[in-house]
Motif scaffolding. Structure first.
Motif, mmCIF file in Angstrom:
data_model
loop_
_atom_site.group_PDB
_atom_site.id
_atom_site.type_symbol
_atom_site.label_atom_id
_atom_site.label_comp_id
_atom_site.label_asym_id
_atom_site.label_seq_id
_atom_site.Cartn_x
_atom_site.Cartn_y
_atom_site.Cartn_z
ATOM 1 N N CYS A 103 8.934 -9.181 1.690
ATOM 2 C CA CYS A 103 9.823 -8.870 0.584
ATOM 3 C C CYS A 103 9.134 -9.480 -0.908
ATOM 4 O O CYS A 103 9.164 -8.665 -1.512
ATOM 5 N N ALA A 104 9.114 -10.700 -0.580
ATOM 6 C CA ALA A 104 8.494 -11.418 -1.884
ATOM 7 C C ALA A 104 7.340 -10.848 -2.271
ATOM 8 O O ALA A 104 7.118 -10.607 -3.472
ATOM 9 N N ASN A 105 6.341 -10.558 -1.318
ATOM 10 C CA ASN A 105 4.924 -9.797 -1.922
ATOM 11 C C ASN A 105 5.095 -8.482 -2.231
ATOM 12 O O ASN A 105 4.625 -8.085 -3.268
ATOM 13 N N ALA A 106 5.965 -7.734 -1.232
ATOM 14 C CA ALA A 106 6.063 -6.235 -1.694
ATOM 15 C C ALA A 106 6.752 -6.219 -3.236
ATOM 16 O O ALA A 106 6.339 -5.196 -3.961
ATOM 17 N N LYS A 107 7.613 -7.068 -3.729
ATOM 18 C CA LYS A 107 7.883 -6.927 -4.902
ATOM 19 C C LYS A 107 7.150 -6.999 -6.261
ATOM 20 O O LYS A 107 7.540 -6.831 -7.223
ATOM 21 N N THR A 108 6.117 -7.634 -5.850
ATOM 22 C CA THR A 108 4.907 -7.865 -6.825
ATOM 23 C C THR A 108 3.917 -6.603 -6.948
ATOM 24 O O THR A 108 3.338 -6.457 -7.783
ATOM 25 N N LYS A 109 4.305 -5.556 -6.131
ATOM 26 C CA LYS A 109 3.431 -4.412 -6.059
ATOM 27 C C LYS A 109 4.165 -3.205 -7.054
ATOM 28 O O LYS A 109 5.394 -2.907 -6.789
ATOM 29 N N PRO A 110 3.312 -2.611 -7.970
ATOM 30 C CA PRO A 110 3.797 -1.741 -8.836
ATOM 31 C C PRO A 110 4.465 -0.658 -8.140
ATOM 32 O O PRO A 110 5.420 -0.138 -8.691
ATOM 33 N N GLN A 111 3.998 0.022 -7.108
ATOM 34 C CA GLN A 111 4.623 1.126 -6.488
ATOM 35 C C GLN A 111 6.069 0.726 -5.906
ATOM 36 O O GLN A 111 7.007 1.665 -6.143
ATOM 37 N N ILE A 112 6.032 -0.381 -5.346
ATOM 38 C CA ILE A 112 7.455 -0.788 -4.619
ATOM 39 C C ILE A 112 8.351 -1.186 -5.912
ATOM 40 O O ILE A 112 9.498 -0.806 -5.668
ATOM 41 N N THR A 139 22.162 -2.988 -2.308
ATOM 42 C CA THR A 139 21.927 -2.248 -0.933
ATOM 43 C C THR A 139 20.846 -1.470 -0.840
ATOM 44 O O THR A 139 20.251 -1.303 0.085
ATOM 45 N N GLU A 140 20.576 -0.627 -1.779
ATOM 46 C CA GLU A 140 19.784 0.167 -1.866
ATOM 47 C C GLU A 140 18.331 -0.383 -1.738
ATOM 48 O O GLU A 140 17.277 0.163 -0.857
ATOM 49 N N ARG A 141 17.993 -1.394 -2.572
ATOM 50 C CA ARG A 141 16.833 -2.326 -2.567
ATOM 51 C C ARG A 141 16.647 -2.780 -1.121
ATOM 52 O O ARG A 141 15.477 -2.921 -0.455
ATOM 53 N N SER A 142 17.325 -3.191 -0.542
ATOM 54 C CA SER A 142 17.579 -3.565 0.864
ATOM 55 C C SER A 142 17.195 -2.764 1.891
ATOM 56 O O SER A 142 16.158 -2.901 2.853
ATOM 57 N N GLN A 143 17.609 -1.806 1.730
ATOM 58 C CA GLN A 143 17.417 -0.369 2.750
ATOM 59 C C GLN A 143 15.690 -0.139 2.312
ATOM 60 O O GLN A 143 15.043 0.040 3.334
ATOM 61 N N SER A 165 13.438 -2.755 3.735
ATOM 62 C CA SER A 165 13.794 -2.635 5.313
ATOM 63 C C SER A 165 12.916 -1.385 6.018
ATOM 64 O O SER A 165 12.284 -1.624 6.932
ATOM 65 N N LYS A 166 12.934 -0.289 5.325
ATOM 66 C CA LYS A 166 12.159 0.933 5.887
ATOM 67 C C LYS A 166 10.766 0.700 5.862
ATOM 68 O O LYS A 166 9.811 1.084 6.609
ATOM 69 N N HIS A 167 10.421 0.018 4.725
ATOM 70 C CA HIS A 167 8.710 -0.311 4.412
ATOM 71 C C HIS A 167 8.368 -1.347 5.546
ATOM 72 O O HIS A 167 7.166 -1.022 6.181
ATOM 73 N N TRP A 168 9.198 -2.247 5.872
ATOM 74 C CA TRP A 168 8.752 -3.254 7.105
ATOM 75 C C TRP A 168 8.832 -2.522 8.394
ATOM 76 O O TRP A 168 7.718 -2.950 9.150
ATOM 77 N N GLU A 169 9.497 -1.802 8.565
ATOM 78 C CA GLU A 169 10.102 -1.130 9.873
ATOM 79 C C GLU A 169 8.738 -0.005 10.034
ATOM 80 O O GLU A 169 8.457 0.196 11.208
ATOM 81 N N PRO A 200 -0.351 -10.795 9.394
ATOM 82 C CA PRO A 200 -0.477 -11.865 8.090
ATOM 83 C C PRO A 200 0.812 -12.681 7.603
ATOM 84 O O PRO A 200 0.872 -13.933 7.385
ATOM 85 N N TYR A 201 1.872 -11.708 7.615
ATOM 86 C CA TYR A 201 3.172 -12.397 7.264
ATOM 87 C C TYR A 201 3.723 -13.543 8.379
ATOM 88 O O TYR A 201 4.401 -14.439 8.190
#
Length: 203
Positions: A108-117, A127-131, A134-138, A147-148
């Motif tokens: 999550c910490a890494n994903a938030k640094t990516k422009p697309q996400i 709630t929406e950000r968590s969803q 969570s979908k990206h991870w799943e 790596p994580y």
């Protein structure tokens, strides 16, 4: 929050438990979020009132806790400057190491640094950000998650090493504090045990 109280209450309802059964964390979050959003203000009112009462009770307990903690710290500070039968100083309480993050938290910490996400998350509720995350991870396969997971293992090993040292240092610190308790100075009876912090109301 009132939403958290609603979720806890909703999970006790048989028909909702059945609806949530077998669902992923993201799907359960979506179901509960939709149920909450479908409620009118009158239906939400009991949860908001309950939150208000819990907050009021928590603030009163915190006020008492802060006063007790201030007194405890004052006495410990005094004790640090008083020699006790060969124990020159108590010293400060050892600082507990910060717990290592999970592989999902690291993602999550890494994903938030990516422009697309970042674009996907912009303007969304918690709630929406968590969803979304969570979908990206799943959707990731084991190779993508590795790596994580490896990073978590390294951080966990470091944490366990630091915790071992912390427990040793804490035991010695408590031994000295306990020693002081049996030899009060200047007529002061020390409050050796740190006050317990009140449990925060549901958020």
């Amino acid at each position: 929050t009132s939403y958290s109280l609603f979720c806890a209450d909703a999970k006790t309802e048989a028909h909702i438990r059945e609806e949530l059964s077998g669902k992923t964390l993201s799907e359960r979050s979506q179901i509960l979020s939709k149920l909450w959003e479908s409620m009118n203000e009158e239906q939400k009112l009991p949860y908001k009132e309950q939150q208000s009462k819990l907050r009021s009770s928590y603030e009163k307990e915190m006020e008492k806790y802060r006063a007790s903690l201030a007194e405890w710290k004052r006495q410990i500070t005094c004790a640090q400057h008083l020699p006790h039968h060969g124990v020159n100083q108590v010293g400060k309480e050892p600082m507990k190491p910060k717990r290592f993050p999970t592989s999902y938290s690291l993602f999550c910490a890494n994903a938030k640094t990516k422009p697309q996400i970042q674009n996907e998350l912009r303007g969304k509720s918690l709630t929406e950000r968590s969803q979304i995350l969570s979908k990206h991870w799943e959707s990731m396969n084991e190779e993508q998650k590795r790596p994580y997971q490896e990073q978590q293992s390294k951080l966990q090993l470091m944490y366990e090493t630091e915790m071992k040292k912390y427990r040793t240092d804490l035991a010695e610190w408590k031994r000295r504090i306990s020693y002081i308790q049996h030899f009060p100075q200047h007529g002061t009876s020390l409050m050796v045990k740190e006050p317990t912090k009140p449990k925060r109301f549901p958020t």
